[in-house]
Motif scaffolding. Structure first.
Motif, short mmCIF file in Angstrom:
data_model
loop_
_atom_site.label_atom_id
_atom_site.label_comp_id
_atom_site.label_asym_id
_atom_site.label_seq_id
_atom_site.Cartn_x
_atom_site.Cartn_y
_atom_site.Cartn_z
N MET A 55 -3.53 11.97 -0.58
CA MET A 55 -2.75 11.70 -1.03
C MET A 55 -3.09 10.09 -0.59
N LYS A 56 -3.85 10.31 0.73
CA LYS A 56 -4.87 9.10 1.01
C LYS A 56 -5.78 8.27 -0.41
N ASN A 57 -6.18 9.01 -1.65
CA ASN A 57 -6.72 8.62 -2.28
C ASN A 57 -5.51 7.53 -3.53
N LEU A 58 -3.59 7.38 -3.03
CA LEU A 58 -2.84 6.71 -4.04
C LEU A 58 -2.62 5.48 -3.49
N LYS A 59 -3.18 4.82 -4.92
CA LYS A 59 -3.51 3.43 -4.36
C LYS A 59 -2.00 3.10 -5.04
N ASN A 60 -1.95 3.35 -6.11
CA ASN A 60 -1.38 2.41 -7.04
C ASN A 60 0.42 3.59 -7.28
N ILE A 61 1.19 2.65 -7.25
CA ILE A 61 2.45 3.12 -7.97
C ILE A 61 2.87 2.87 -9.20
N ILE A 62 2.78 2.99 -10.87
CA ILE A 62 3.48 1.95 -12.11
C ILE A 62 4.77 2.14 -11.90
N ILE A 63 5.66 2.01 -12.67
CA ILE A 63 7.33 1.68 -12.38
C ILE A 63 7.48 0.94 -14.08
N THR A 64 7.82 2.39 -14.85
CA THR A 64 7.59 2.46 -16.04
C THR A 64 8.73 0.52 -16.19
N HIS A 65 10.42 1.22 -15.36
CA HIS A 65 11.72 0.47 -15.88
C HIS A 65 12.72 1.25 -14.70
N TYR A 66 13.78 0.68 -14.80
CA TYR A 66 14.48 1.06 -13.63
C TYR A 66 15.00 1.74 -13.87
N TYR A 97 10.86 3.78 -2.79
CA TYR A 97 11.12 2.97 -1.39
C TYR A 97 9.75 4.25 -0.40
N ASP A 98 10.93 5.57 -1.07
CA ASP A 98 10.12 6.49 -0.01
C ASP A 98 8.29 6.38 0.23
N PHE A 99 7.19 6.43 -0.89
CA PHE A 99 7.01 6.23 -1.11
C PHE A 99 5.94 5.11 -0.45
N LYS A 100 5.96 4.49 -0.52
CA LYS A 100 5.85 2.95 0.43
C LYS A 100 5.72 3.06 1.95
N GLU A 101 7.32 3.69 2.08
CA GLU A 101 7.68 3.66 3.94
C GLU A 101 6.79 4.72 4.17
N LYS A 102 5.66 5.80 3.98
CA LYS A 102 4.92 7.03 3.54
C LYS A 102 3.20 6.13 3.71
N TYR A 103 3.49 5.45 2.69
CA TYR A 103 1.83 5.55 2.02
C TYR A 103 2.14 3.54 2.16
N PRO A 104 1.84 3.54 3.04
CA PRO A 104 2.50 1.54 3.14
C PRO A 104 1.25 0.72 2.42
N TRP A 105 -0.08 1.40 2.28
CA TRP A 105 -1.05 0.75 1.09
C TRP A 105 -0.94 0.71 0.13
N ILE A 106 0.41 1.31 -0.62
CA ILE A 106 0.38 1.79 -2.35
C ILE A 106 0.75 0.20 -3.00
#
Length: 228
Positions: free
Chosen positions: A55-66, A75-84
């Motif tokens: 998981m330390k290598n997770l650089k990006n999250i792409i969201i296709t739509h809301y 939100y949880d991903f960004k909170e746990k891995y703030p560098w994303i």
């Protein structure tokens, strides 16, 4: 570079269901496409780790739509891995950040006025699910034709399901990550649930658009991988 399908199993209304987020691997850096429902972080983490990635290598999250099944755990991903680095279309970013009320919530509230009584309880539950989603700012806003991920991925605007929906085209891999622009239903590519499409004509046009790219593989969030 390669794309990995992440089958995520869960129960809904007593039935077994699956979603299929995609993991893009490029130069040991990971990019996740869509994050499942709320509280799906650990399910997706487990699937990534099970495939031998960290998981330390997770650089990006792409969201296709809301939609709640695509951004629920963002939100949880960004909170746990703030560098994303969070990537979404300019249009969808306004709903993700809370700058604008989401199209899906407006649609759900409008439908509540006309649906039969037997569906009211579910509709109220669905509206509450949407209202409970936590807003978060988008780091990188993209548009149709933009090249990302070392110019190996082209953003394809595929409106219809929502107005700012994007799909991802990988010319070198002859592959498309469809989001909800296409679902794999019994090895046939069709548009996602028409009842939730905000513009059915645009949705049909977007489906034709990604078919015209003539990829060999479609990675569908609903239904999983579809290969020609």
């Amino acid at each position: 570079m390669k794309i990995l399908e992440l089958p995520i199993e869960f129960e809904f209304n007593g039935q077994k269901n699956y979603i299929y987020p995609s993991l893009i691997i490029l130069n040991d850096e990971l990019t996740l496409v869509d994050t499942g429902y709320t509280n799906f972080l650990s399910l997706i983490e487990n699937e990534i780790v099970k495939n031998g990635y960290e998981m330390k290598n997770l650089k990006n999250i792409i969201i296709t739509h809301y939609d709640d099944d695509h951004i629920g755990s963002l939100y949880d991903f960004k909170e746990k891995y703030p560098w994303i680095n969070i990537i979404a279309s300019e249009i969808e970013s306004k709903y993700i950040s809370g700058e604008l009320k989401s199209e899906r919530l407006i649609q759900a509230e409008d439908m509540l006025k006309t649906i039969p009584n037997s569906e009211v309880d579910f509709s109220n539950w669905f509206i509450q699910q949407l209202k409970n989603l936590k807003h978060i700012s988008v780091d990188e806003k993209v548009h149709d034709g933009d090249m990302i991920l070392d110019n190996k991925c082209r953003i394809i605007a595929t409106p219809g399901h929502t107005s700012g929906h994007i799909s991802l085209y990988f010319p070198g891999l002859k592959s498309v990550i469809t989001g909800d622009a296409a679902v794999n239903e019994e090895q046939e590519l069709i548009i996602a649930n028409p009842n939730f499409c905000l513009d059915i004509d645009n949705a049909q046009q977007s489906l034709r658009k990604i078919k015209n790219l003539k990829p060999e593989t479609y990675y569908c969030y609903h239904g999983g991988e579809f290969s020609l």
